[in-house]
Design an enzyme around this catalytic site. Structure first.
Site, PDB file in Angstrom:
ATOM      1  N   LYS A 142     -43.819  26.127  18.714  1.00  0.00           N
ATOM      2  CA  LYS A 142     -43.578  26.067  20.163  1.00  0.00           C
ATOM      3  C   LYS A 142     -43.881  24.667  20.695  1.00  0.00           C
ATOM      4  O   LYS A 142     -43.114  24.093  21.475  1.00  0.00           O
ATOM      5  CB  LYS A 142     -44.432  27.117  20.854  1.00  0.00           C
ATOM      6  CG  LYS A 142     -44.089  27.320  22.320  1.00  0.00           C
ATOM      7  CD  LYS A 142     -44.982  28.380  22.954  1.00  0.00           C
ATOM      8  CE  LYS A 142     -44.507  29.777  22.684  1.00  0.00           C
ATOM      9  NZ  LYS A 142     -45.184  30.504  21.639  1.00  0.00           N
ATOM     10  N   ARG A 172     -50.403  29.085  26.133  1.00  0.00           N
ATOM     11  CA  ARG A 172     -49.512  29.747  25.178  1.00  0.00           C
ATOM     12  C   ARG A 172     -49.895  29.400  23.743  1.00  0.00           C
ATOM     13  O   ARG A 172     -50.268  28.259  23.437  1.00  0.00           O
ATOM     14  CB  ARG A 172     -48.060  29.330  25.435  1.00  0.00           C
ATOM     15  CG  ARG A 172     -47.672  29.384  26.894  1.00  0.00           C
ATOM     16  CD  ARG A 172     -46.356  28.704  27.200  1.00  0.00           C
ATOM     17  NE  ARG A 172     -45.226  29.510  26.779  1.00  0.00           N
ATOM     18  CZ  ARG A 172     -43.973  29.078  26.817  1.00  0.00           C
ATOM     19  NH1 ARG A 172     -43.698  27.849  27.203  1.00  0.00           N
ATOM     20  NH2 ARG A 172     -42.999  29.865  26.443  1.00  0.00           N
ATOM     21  N   THR A 177     -49.693  34.931  25.071  1.00  0.00           N
ATOM     22  CA  THR A 177     -49.385  33.965  26.122  1.00  0.00           C
ATOM     23  C   THR A 177     -50.019  34.467  27.416  1.00  0.00           C
ATOM     24  O   THR A 177     -49.987  35.671  27.699  1.00  0.00           O
ATOM     25  CB  THR A 177     -47.864  33.819  26.300  1.00  0.00           C
ATOM     26  OG1 THR A 177     -47.325  33.068  25.212  1.00  0.00           O
ATOM     27  CG2 THR A 177     -47.525  33.094  27.603  1.00  0.00           C
ATOM     28  N   GLN A 224     -39.004  26.871  26.898  1.00  0.00           N
ATOM     29  CA  GLN A 224     -39.092  27.067  25.443  1.00  0.00           C
ATOM     30  C   GLN A 224     -37.689  27.108  24.848  1.00  0.00           C
ATOM     31  O   GLN A 224     -36.711  27.511  25.499  1.00  0.00           O
ATOM     32  CB  GLN A 224     -39.816  28.362  25.087  1.00  0.00           C
ATOM     33  CG  GLN A 224     -40.066  28.573  23.603  1.00  0.00           C
ATOM     34  CD  GLN A 224     -40.698  27.362  22.931  1.00  0.00           C
ATOM     35  OE1 GLN A 224     -39.990  26.473  22.478  1.00  0.00           O
ATOM     36  NE2 GLN A 224     -42.021  27.314  22.862  1.00  0.00           N
ATOM     37  N   HIS A 267     -17.881  51.555  -7.960  1.00  0.00           N
ATOM     38  CA  HIS A 267     -18.451  52.210  -9.141  1.00  0.00           C
ATOM     39  C   HIS A 267     -19.184  53.512  -8.803  1.00  0.00           C
ATOM     40  O   HIS A 267     -19.033  54.513  -9.498  1.00  0.00           O
ATOM     41  CB  HIS A 267     -19.389  51.241  -9.862  1.00  0.00           C
ATOM     42  CG  HIS A 267     -18.691  50.017 -10.353  1.00  0.00           C
ATOM     43  ND1 HIS A 267     -18.023  49.980 -11.552  1.00  0.00           N
ATOM     44  CD2 HIS A 267     -18.516  48.797  -9.795  1.00  0.00           C
ATOM     45  CE1 HIS A 267     -17.482  48.779 -11.706  1.00  0.00           C
ATOM     46  NE2 HIS A 267     -17.769  48.054 -10.659  1.00  0.00           N
TER      47      HIS A 267
END
Length: 831
Positions: A20, A89, A108, A281, A789
């Site tokens: 972050k 955060r 956060t 962010q 198969h």
């Protein structure tokens, strides 16, 4: 220096400020992008705290922050303001990565005001690294707890009128050309926590292509003295569009700019404050399946090869390299899987109908996805002047018989023995050159006209029987019964051979008891100490001599074979002993022959009573003979291919040991992360090998799409049927019959613990799963088609089977009582 301002941070500081923090530093450097100011407390501080307090959450939460760190924090608070609101955060070094987001795993805290409160919440962030959910998430994603560290981001709060999340690729379809924006009033926390439905806007090429305006009943706003509160939105405003159209387009442009900077699709948190967008962010979107790389801007349509081969697992580079050299035509690689581009075949009216007809019979989900793409009209454009040929004749037949099958099998066995002799003397570059040459021979043998003709003739004869018996007699899927216990099927014979191994072992209680308890990979060597151990070992060794090259996902040369890990077979052997009577192998085969013979006589008798019946019966008898004589060969080319792969693998591992001794590889398994081309060139980059090892771990978690476009869009097909029960879980009928029983959801063959009457539910079954087929009553898979198969063997064993049910292993729970309708193609959960 232990505390860094955003202006001092870029991606090179990742180890110090986590995912972050480093992303915020990068964002703050993009021209025209507004990022609220802030700073990061280094992971080095976290290490100091953990050294003193250990990893106990309570101890970390009460830890004393060193005075030198407090001074640095104070310095930044004086710059930005000590008594203004901040977001505190967590930012871990295993967070916001290209392969794992860790979104929400650490804590956060919003609207934190005052120095002391900030220091308290810093400690809370550190402690959140050791919550149960964070520890479990790291374990699931393969991260070592001792190698994950935490930075803390302190960022100035902004108080938005609107906030939300933006994905620069559609999170639902994975289309990279769609920007998807979620927006709601107040802080984004209400939306992230699921307390409010957000507006959803879709933007493509600068145009809004879709809008969903939701009722936004509540919003979360900051409280003056710290913290947040939830408020009810006035009813007259609840259905108001959160962003204007102009703001939507502006935000999408910002998203594309951020995506270009980071070089990959992004998951972006944004806020709108007094008409200005702030970015708080950005992280990579980790759930997208990679797009195959091309050298043009044309539209492409990729089909998953793994869905056709019944092996959707990720493959290592060596496995992909060998498989590519075995296949015909160019194969594209993405996410550790192979894809083939069918765009040109779809564009040509000369080949389109044939392709759709083929997939319509084999895998309706692929056909429906392709039709969906074609119906759009703009993605695949028809080639001008291209004329449609007559409809493909899928009933084209050749006069092949058992002598032709015997000749083909004999040649494949002869080629295998020659390979074993020739490869013995090859080492170094000579070995790699030899493998390239032999793979070329193998590729030619797989497309040998007679071999292909035998397989297609048996398939077309089966299609003819199903179509004509439905038309003439009103009976569905008669070929399923007519193909019971056909001769020369090496895969179904393998399942019966394991029953014979079980018969040897079952008479020795001490051996059975030992096998029930052992977890030792070398158990075969220790059997000699037990009564009956020598006989049991001999039976297993004989089985492995013929079938030991097989394993789950066997088209990947790097997968461990049964000969390398025979313990894999023990659960299947024990299930046979527990659920079946002695001599079941011969009894099961004879029973199938009798049922097929009885069905043949019944059909021919009924046909003779129809107008023109003698001729219809004569034609039908011819088709039945073709199916009975030829259908078993369908499995042999795959068996021969896998046998050759095992010879290659043993030679390559011996070469890897030589490279380890010379110091060119660190361990023999490293060779799995190199391609044959790189081995030929002598390219042994240790950093590249480690990177590929990490990529493979990520790729393993992804599920490849059946159909994907060059836009990255995953196009999901549907079964277009409305004639089934309301609670039906719809799939593709591949083996007729109706059966009820307990669902056993099994993802790995070595975890199979079956009881009499169980129905196997799994992702896919390649030939290696055949040993389980003798112990079950029905089959349900997520992947598969009419001629894959698992379907072929299910028909030969008379197991009702439904395949191609997306998420079957999640919709059906282990232990559920289910009903499998292999005639109509659906499953019901009945208890």
């Amino acid at each position: 220096m232990m505390v860094f301002g955003f202006h001092e941070i870029d991606k090179t500081k990742f180890a110090l400020v986590g995912g972050k923090g480093s992303n915020l530093g990068e964002l703050s450097k993009i021209e025209g992008i507004n990022v609220p100011d802030g700073f990061c407390i280094s992971t080095e501080v976290f290490k100091r705290i953990v050294e003193h307090s250990g990893t106990d959450r309570k101890a970390i939460g009460n830890a004393t922050i060193p005075q030198d760190i407090v001074k640095e924090i104070d310095r930044f608070l004086k710059i930005y303001g000590e008594n203004i609101p901040y977001a505190v955060r967590s930012s871990a070094t295993a967070e916001d990565l290209p392969t794992a987001s860790f979104a929400g795993q650490q804590d956060t805290f919003l609207n934190v005001i005052g120095r002391d409160s900030i220091l308290t919440h810093i400690r809370k962030c550190w402690a959140s690294l050791y919550t149960d959910r964070a520890i479990a998430y790291r374990a699931q994603n393969g991260f070592d707890d001792d190698k994950v560290y935490l930075s803390v981001v302190i960022q100035k709060m902004v108080f938005p009128q609107v906030a939300g999340i933006m994905f620069t690729a559609d999170p639902v379809t994975s289309n990279r050309k769609i920007v998807s924006i979620d927006a709601s009033f107040g802080l984004g926390e209400a939306m992230v926590s699921g307390k409010v439905n957000a507006d959803v806007y879709k933007v493509r090429d600068g145009h809004i292509v879709d809008k969903k305006i939701s009722a936004k009943k509540v919003a979360i706003y900051p409280v003056k003295n710290g913290g947040t509160k939830e408020e009810v939105i006035d009813p007259s405003d609840q259905n108001t569009q959160a962003l204007t159209d102009e703001q939507i387009l502006e935000l999408a442009r910002i998203g594309r700019k951020i995506e270009r900077h980071f070089g990959s699709p992004q998951d972006i948190e944004w806020c709108l404050v007094d008409g200005i967008f702030y970015i708080v962010q950005s992280r990579p979107i980790t759930t997208l399946f990679p797009i195959p790389e091309t050298n043009d801007d044309a539209n492409h349509v990729y089909l998953s090869v793994g869905h056709q081969q019944m092996m959707t697992d990720a493959m290592r580079p060596l496995g992909l390299s060998v498989r590519q050299l075995t296949g015909n035509g160019r194969m594209y690689i993405a996410g550790g899987r192979m894809f083939v581009d069918v765009a040109s075949s779809l564009a040509s009216m000369a080949t389109r109908d044939m392709m759709l007809e083929l997939f319509g019979k084999g895998d309706p989900l692929i056909k429906d996805a392709l039709v969906t793409i074609l119906d759009r009209g703009d993605f695949i454009k028809s080639i001008p002047g291209d004329k449609t040929p007559p409809p493909p004749n899928f009933q084209a037949l050749n006069e092949y018989g058992q002598d032709d099958v015997a000749e083909l099998v004999s040649q494949l066995e002869k080629d295998l023995e020659e390979l074993k002799q020739d490869i013995r003397s090859k080492t170094g570059s000579g070995l790699i050159d030899f493998l390239f040459d032999d793979l070329h021979k193998l590729r030619k043998s797989l497309t040998e006209p007679k071999s292909f003709g035998v397989i297609m003739t048996s398939m077309n004869a089966a299609f003819w029987l199903n179509d004509k018996m439905k038309e003439w007699l009103g009976e569905k899927n008669v070929a399923d019964t007519l193909t019971l216990s056909v001769p020369n099927n090496v895969t179904s014979e393998m399942g019966l051979a394991l029953l014979e191994v079980a018969d040897v072992i079952r008479i020795y209680p001490g051996v059975v008891d030992y096998l029930q308890k052992t977890t030792d990979d070398d158990f075969l060597e220790k059997l000699a100490n037990l009564h009956g151990g020598s006989e049991s070992r001999k039976a297993m060794v004989n089985f492995l001599d013929k079938y030991g090259m097989r394993c789950a996902g066997e088209i990947d040369i790097t997968k461990p074979r049964w000969s390398e890990r025979p313990l894999t077979l023990v659960p299947a052997i024990l299930s046979c002993i527990r659920n079946l009577e002695p001599n079941e192998s011969a009894r099961k085969f004879e029973q199938g022959k009798e049922e097929a013979s009885k069905k043949e006589k019944e059909l021919l008798g009924r046909l003779k009573e129809l107008p023109g019946g003698e001729e219809k019966a004569k034609e039908t008898k011819k088709m039945i003979d073709l199916v009975r004589n030829l259908a078993g060969y369908r499995e042999y080319p795959k068996y021969a291919l896998v046998a050759r792969y095992f010879v290659y693998k043993k030679a390559l591992l011996e070469e890897a040991e030589r490279l380890v001794k010379r110091g060119e590889l660190r361990q023999a398994e490293d060779i799995f992360y190199l391609t044959l081309e790189e081995l030929r060139a002598g390219e042994f980059d240790h950093m590249m090998i480690e990177k590929r090892r990490e990529q493979f771990i990520h790729f393993e978690k992804l599920m490849p799409p059946r159909v994907m476009t060059s836009d990255g869009e995953i196009v999901m097909g549907k079964y277009r049927r409305d004639d089934l029960p309301a609670n039906a879980i719809i799939g593709l009928a591949v083996s007729s019959g109706l059966v009820e029983g307990r669902a056993r959801v099994i993802l790995k063959i070595e975890d199979a613990d079956l009881e009499e009457g169980d129905i196997l539910v799994t992702t896919f079954t390649d030939p290696s799963w055949t040993p389980l087929f003798v112990s079950i009553k029905g089959l349900v898979t997520e992947v598969g088609g009419l001629m894959t198969h698992g379907a072929v063997i299910a028909r030969e064993y008379g197991l009702p089977a439904v395949v191609g049910i997306d998420n079957a292993t999640k919709m059906i729970k282990d232990g559920d009582r289910i009903r499998v309708n292999g005639t109509e193609g659906y499953v019901e959960v009945i208890g």
